[in-house]
Design a protein around this motif. Structure first.
Motif, PDB file in Angstrom:
ATOM      1  N   THR A  29     -15.722   5.325  -3.766  1.00 31.67           N
ATOM      2  CA  THR A  29     -14.682   4.739  -2.920  1.00 31.67           C
ATOM      3  C   THR A  29     -13.299   5.098  -3.456  1.00 31.67           C
ATOM      4  N   SER A  30     -13.128   4.988  -4.764  1.00 31.33           N
ATOM      5  CA  SER A  30     -11.847   5.346  -5.376  1.00 31.33           C
ATOM      6  C   SER A  30     -11.581   6.843  -5.288  1.00 31.33           C
ATOM      7  N   SER A  79     -12.628   8.881  -2.962  1.00 28.39           N
ATOM      8  CA  SER A  79     -12.266   9.186  -1.575  1.00 28.39           C
ATOM      9  C   SER A  79     -10.798   8.872  -1.317  1.00 28.39           C
ATOM     10  N   TRP A  80     -10.354   7.718  -1.787  1.00 31.33           N
ATOM     11  CA  TRP A  80      -8.949   7.334  -1.612  1.00 31.33           C
ATOM     12  C   TRP A  80      -8.029   8.315  -2.334  1.00 31.33           C
ATOM     13  N   ARG A 119      -3.178   0.791  -7.147  1.00 25.97           N
ATOM     14  CA  ARG A 119      -4.543   1.187  -7.487  1.00 25.97           C
ATOM     15  C   ARG A 119      -4.605   2.135  -8.687  1.00 25.97           C
ATOM     16  N   TRP A 167     -16.640  12.164  -1.648  1.00 26.72           N
ATOM     17  CA  TRP A 167     -15.284  11.792  -1.270  1.00 26.72           C
ATOM     18  C   TRP A 167     -15.058  11.809   0.241  1.00 26.72           C
ATOM     19  N   ASP A 174       0.816  -1.214   0.000  1.00 25.65           N
ATOM     20  CA  ASP A 174       0.000   0.000   0.000  1.00 25.65           C
ATOM     21  C   ASP A 174       0.854   1.270   0.000  1.00 25.65           C
TER      22      ASP A 174
END
Length: 208
Positions: A166-167, A169-170, A16, A205, A3
């Motif tokens: 979700t993406s 927000s990341w 990602r 987000w 990560d």
């Protein structure tokens, strides 16, 4: 570590994120980033945007597909044309002082000029102000595109789905850390520019 987040040459290196940087939409050095603008593409597929980017006109720094896949499409130290004409921030927030409101109205309602000419003049006037007195512009912001079709019939954009949020927000979290931004520096395109108000309205987000 799987990560671990690494930055190299303006690119986000992470499992990602897929590198789809297209130099054709990079329009010169971006000296600093004050904000992030969240967009929707208006088309149903990511490929439509990739093809548009090949034409070398408008584009953004990241694109999030319908399955949540994240693509980096421009380096974060390069300017993209993604914002367009901005609204007057003080006017939208009902916070202009008398002189500022007079100047805004003189441009926005100038007789004898087309609507497009008037909003362009207002945007140029606003761009002369410092952020955050004004909304972000191409010269000081990053753009994140979310794949979402625009319906001409209903005049609305598709709802941003859970995988996309979700993406988003990341990605916003990663960029906030990298660029030292906070929640007040993230904007929906439809709220700051002369675009459809529904653009980005369902992007979330903070609590995807």
């Amino acid at each position: 570590m799987a990560d671990e987040i690494v930055w190299s040459g303006g690119k986000l290196i992470h499992a990602r994120v897929t590198d789809k940087v297209n130099s054709k939409i990079e329009k010169g050095t971006l000296a600093g980033v004050n904000a992030i603008v969240v967009h929707q593409t208006g088309a149903a597929t990511a490929q439509s945007s990739f093809s548009s980017y090949d034409a070398g006109l408008n584009g953004a720094h990241f694109l999030i597909d319908t399955d949540g896949a994240i693509y980096q499409t421009a380096r974060i130290d390069q300017k993209c044309w993604h914002v367009g004409n901005i609204r007057s921030r003080c006017n939208e927030m009902k916070a202009c002082d008398t002189d500022a409101l007079k100047a805004v109205n003189a441009l926005l309602f100038k007789k004898g000029e087309s609507y497009s000419a008037r909003i362009k003049s207002l945007s140029q006037h606003e761009a002369g102000k410092a952020y955050p007195v004004r909304y972000p512009i191409n010269e000081d912001s990053l753009g994140i595109e979310i794949v979402g079709e625009f319906s001409a019939k209903s005049q609305t954009y598709a709802t941003v789905n859970k995988n996309q949020n979700t993406s988003l927000s990341w990605l916003v979290g990663v960029l906030e850390t990298k660029l030292v931004l906070d929640a007040d520096d993230i904007y929906r395109h439809g709220s700051i520019a002369y675009k459809q108000a529904s653009e980005g309205s369902t992007a979330n987000w903070t609590n995807p």
